[in-house]
Motif scaffolding. Structure first.
Motif, mmCIF file in Angstrom:
data_model
loop_
_atom_site.group_PDB
_atom_site.id
_atom_site.type_symbol
_atom_site.label_atom_id
_atom_site.label_comp_id
_atom_site.label_asym_id
_atom_site.label_seq_id
_atom_site.Cartn_x
_atom_site.Cartn_y
_atom_site.Cartn_z
ATOM 1 N N ASN A 1 4.621 7.147 -7.965
ATOM 2 C CA ASN A 1 5.946 6.770 -8.457
ATOM 3 C C ASN A 1 6.325 5.389 -7.922
ATOM 4 N N ILE A 2 5.830 4.351 -8.582
ATOM 5 C CA ILE A 2 6.073 2.973 -8.156
ATOM 6 C C ILE A 2 7.488 2.540 -8.541
ATOM 7 N N PRO A 3 8.216 1.856 -7.639
ATOM 8 C CA PRO A 3 9.547 1.341 -7.995
ATOM 9 C C PRO A 3 9.477 0.425 -9.221
ATOM 10 N N LYS A 4 10.488 0.486 -10.059
ATOM 11 C CA LYS A 4 10.500 -0.276 -11.311
ATOM 12 C C LYS A 4 10.226 -1.752 -11.099
ATOM 13 N N GLU A 5 10.827 -2.324 -10.035
ATOM 14 C CA GLU A 5 10.687 -3.768 -9.814
ATOM 15 C C GLU A 5 9.284 -4.182 -9.394
ATOM 16 N N LEU A 6 8.436 -3.209 -9.026
ATOM 17 C CA LEU A 6 7.073 -3.521 -8.589
ATOM 18 C C LEU A 6 6.010 -3.157 -9.618
#
Length: 226
Positions: free
Chosen positions: A74-79
């Protein structure tokens, strides 16, 4: 009365084609191996461990998880787009390490690998380069024969001493990164959290760059922050 339904835990596996590709890539990057520690019980991901035996050029065992990358983190959206959302994990062990022993003083590196491989599944979070993991929670050592209690993830080094690039599994940008697990002492973990990853690496590299030989686990190595 209707019976209560038990909640099933999702399971994540490579396809046969993906597994073949990952296996071939591990051999290409780390060396030939005909030894795989197959997992008997797999509650979520099926996490085998490929064992590459020591050679003259590479005098250590190389252990690589095979299965962790089937789970999309679950990668943060900004990354998203900047970091891999799938990963496998690597450790190097001395050539005299007893891999057949189930005693904790020898088994803890494998337990550590499996714990890290499942951490993102259990927390629905993500792991990547520079991340640290507290392995015991209470600061106690992972085993009686060492004082390591945590680790940091580094780019993994292959058999030629080069960084192992992420493996492209197929279309649509599906890639798997390979991270080196580098065990830490409590003081090193605290220093990294209080200061920065770069400052910790500066301390570790004070007596030489991080090479494949330096990545071999030494249970009595110097504590760089004590």
């Amino acid at each position: 009365m209707e019976e209560e339904k038990s909640e099933k835990v999702p399971q994540y596996y490579y396809t046969v084609k993906e597994m073949d590709k990952v296996s071939a890539y591990i051999e290409q990057q780390y060396g030939e191996s005909d030894i795989v520690g197959h997992e008997v019980v797999s509650p979520d991901i099926h996490c085998d461990i490929v064992i590459v035996p020591p050679t003259e050029e590479q005098p250590c065992y190389k252990l690589v998880t095979m299965g962790a990358g089937a789970y999309k983190m679950n990668i943060p959206k900004e990354l998203k787009g900047d970091v891999c959302d799938r990963a496998e994990y690597v450790i190097f062990l001395p050539k005299d390490w007893d891999l057949e022993s189930t005693d904790e003083e020898f088994y803890w590196p494998i337990r550590m690998m499996k714990k890290i491989a499942r951490l993102t599944v259990n927390t629905e979070d993500w792991l990547g380069f520079r991340h640290t993991v507290n392995l015991t929670g209470d600061g106690s050592p992972v085993a009686e024969n060492t004082k390591f209690n945590s680790c940091v993830l580094l780019p993994s080094l292959g058999k030629e001493g080069q960084y192992v690039e992420p493996l492209k599994l197929g279309l649509f940008g599906k890639k798997v990164a390979f991270f080196q697990i580098y065990p830490l002492y409590q003081e090193e973990l605290e220093f990294k959290l209080d200061h920065s990853f770069d400052e910790l690496i500066d301390k570790i590299e004070a007596d030489g760059e991080i090479t494949d030989r330096k990545l071999i686990i030494d249970i009595h190595r110097r504590n760089y922050c004590k």
